[in-house]
Scaffold this motif. Structure first.
Motif, PDB file in Angstrom:
ATOM      1  N   UNK A  69       3.739  35.780  10.939  1.00  0.00           N
ATOM      2  CA  UNK A  69       3.402  35.533  12.341  1.00  0.00           C
ATOM      3  C   UNK A  69       4.597  35.208  12.984  1.00  0.00           C
ATOM      4  N   UNK A  70       4.604  35.002  14.349  1.00  0.00           N
ATOM      5  CA  UNK A  70       5.700  34.387  15.307  1.00  0.00           C
ATOM      6  C   UNK A  70       6.140  33.270  15.026  1.00  0.00           C
ATOM      7  N   UNK A  71       7.516  32.810  14.954  1.00  0.00           N
ATOM      8  CA  UNK A  71       8.020  31.522  14.628  1.00  0.00           C
ATOM      9  C   UNK A  71       7.379  30.491  15.913  1.00  0.00           C
ATOM     10  N   UNK A  72       7.537  29.236  15.328  1.00  0.00           N
ATOM     11  CA  UNK A  72       6.808  28.166  16.407  1.00  0.00           C
ATOM     12  C   UNK A  72       7.734  28.146  17.672  1.00  0.00           C
ATOM     13  N   UNK A  73       6.797  28.142  18.788  1.00  0.00           N
ATOM     14  CA  UNK A  73       7.394  28.073  20.167  1.00  0.00           C
ATOM     15  C   UNK A  73       6.974  26.879  20.868  1.00  0.00           C
ATOM     16  N   UNK A  74       7.978  26.584  21.869  1.00  0.00           N
ATOM     17  CA  UNK A  74       7.872  25.559  22.589  1.00  0.00           C
ATOM     18  C   UNK A  74       6.644  25.660  23.690  1.00  0.00           C
ATOM     19  N   UNK A  75       5.757  24.806  23.674  1.00  0.00           N
ATOM     20  CA  UNK A  75       4.551  24.950  24.434  1.00  0.00           C
ATOM     21  C   UNK A  75       4.441  23.572  25.237  1.00  0.00           C
ATOM     22  N   UNK A  79       7.029  20.774  25.928  1.00  0.00           N
ATOM     23  CA  UNK A  79       7.967  21.639  24.901  1.00  0.00           C
ATOM     24  C   UNK A  79       8.166  21.449  23.628  1.00  0.00           C
ATOM     25  N   UNK A  80       6.957  20.798  23.071  1.00  0.00           N
ATOM     26  CA  UNK A  80       7.146  20.713  21.774  1.00  0.00           C
ATOM     27  C   UNK A  80       6.831  22.015  20.911  1.00  0.00           C
TER      28      UNK A  80
END
Length: 374
Positions: A69-75, A79-80
């Protein structure tokens, strides 16, 4: 979700493989085939859930041996860094974190090395969001199969659902196709059609199509895993290709010089919730926006930017104004558009505010006039 070293990965995988082999032997002596799943957003998580549930059946011929899957992203505002919906589902289901891979690119040497250690016999992709190089495609002996939310060769590309809705199609569907280096160009194993009405929005249609795709995948898996699917898969007709290029934020603006039906289609296709379902790294997608003129009691105009949430299209307006005036009737704002048509705005959102009904918005104008922006 840290990438594990090959020795640790091998130990983890061997433990799972032994368990699967024992279960398979008890059901007739056949070990389960290894499937690696690749996906990222919520719609892909629903596909993974379907596969995991099916793999737990005593007579299942496969097991999900790794997730990519895609790497963890800031959300969100803080922005965690947060895992993708697919990674979160896998973790919630107790999937080993060391077998959840999050490469920046699918062509990374370390990732390909780890993937080979898993020994996948089939890879399945659903809205993964990363280009797969030939070195990846060469690894699984039964190939890589993609769930694509269109009737290929129609709407090849990154935004098949939005582009289909923008075009006002009455029918779309989902396809299972082998992945090749050319984008969405592989032979089609199977497809299923779905009728589209004028009120459906992209998030709903997307969820429906991936749900249909999950069921279609389970139905076709036996033939995919015994190799007969490659014999029956049909090459795509290149004369019927249409493309679904990635969206850009400039497309979110509505121009009322266009006919209302086109604008309604755009609102349906660019509904804001779509970003969290298919584009987890682009959660700030603006939806559809428009500029109006708000004229106060002194006749002074001011620009008002709104986000258009829900609409209907009328071929003609029953109410008459000065040609640029926005009126209210029933439960909708009536905005005159090209071709003497009229866009009914049922729900909207002001900057920094919650979504509101057109009636509540109109009542809040307190006698001010509303016009189309020049």
């Amino acid at each position: 979700m840290a990438r594990c070293s090959p020795p640790l990965l091998r130990r983890l995988f061997c433990r799972a493989a032994k368990s699967a082999s024992a279960a398979g032997a008890g059901a007739g002596g056949t070990s389960k085939k290894n499937i690696v799943f690749l996906g990222s957003p919520q719609v892909a998580a629903s596909v993974l859930e379907t596969l995991l549930v099916a793999s737990e059946s005593p007579d299942s011929s496969f097991q999900v041996s790794a997730v990519v899957t895609q790497p963890p992203a800031a959300k969100n505002r803080g922005r965690k860094l947060m895992p993708s919906a697919v990674a979160q589902l896998a973790l919630d289901r107790g999937f080993p974190g060391d077998l959840i891979f999050t490469p920046e690119r699918a062509g990374e040497e370390a990732f390909l090395s780890d993937l080979k250690e898993v020994r996948p016999e089939l890879c399945i992709t659903a809205a993964y969001g990363n280009i797969l190089p030939q070195r990846f495609l060469d690894i699984p002996p039964y190939g890589t199969v993609n769930i694509h939310p269109s009737l290929l060769p129609l709407y090849r590309g990154a935004a098949p659902v939005q582009r289909a809705l923008q075009d006002g199609v009455e029918e779309t569907g989902v396809s299972l196709a082998y992945t090749v280096r050319a984008l969405d160009a592989g032979p089609v194993i199977a497809s299923e059609k779905f009728a589209v009405d004028e009120y459906i929005k992209a998030p709903e249609l997307l969820a429906i199509l991936f749900n249909l795709g999950s069921k279609l995948l389970l139905h076709e898996l036996p033939s995919i895993l015994d190799g007969t699917a490659k014999e029956k898969a049909k090459p795509q007709d290149d004369s019927k290709i249409t493309h679904a290029p990635k969206l850009n934020s400039d497309e979110s603006w509505l121009s009322f010089n266009q006919e209302a039906k086109l604008l309604h289609n755009k609102v349906s296709s660019l509904f804001p919730a779509y970003s969290s379902m298919l584009l987890p790294t682009n959660s700030g997608w603006p939806g559809t926006r428009a500029k109006l003129q708000l004229v106060n009691q002194n006749g002074e105009p001011d620009v008002l930017e709104i986000k258009v949430i829900s609409t209907k299209a009328c071929a003609s307006c029953d109410k008459t104004g000065d040609g640029n005036e926005v009126l209210f009737s029933g439960n909708s704002l009536l905005i005159p558009c090209g071709g003497s048509s009229c866009l009914e705005v049922v729900e909207l959102q002001l900057p920094g505010k919650k979504v509101t009904t057109a009636r509540d918005f109109w009542n809040g104008l307190r006698g001010q006039r509303l016009l189309k922006s020049p």
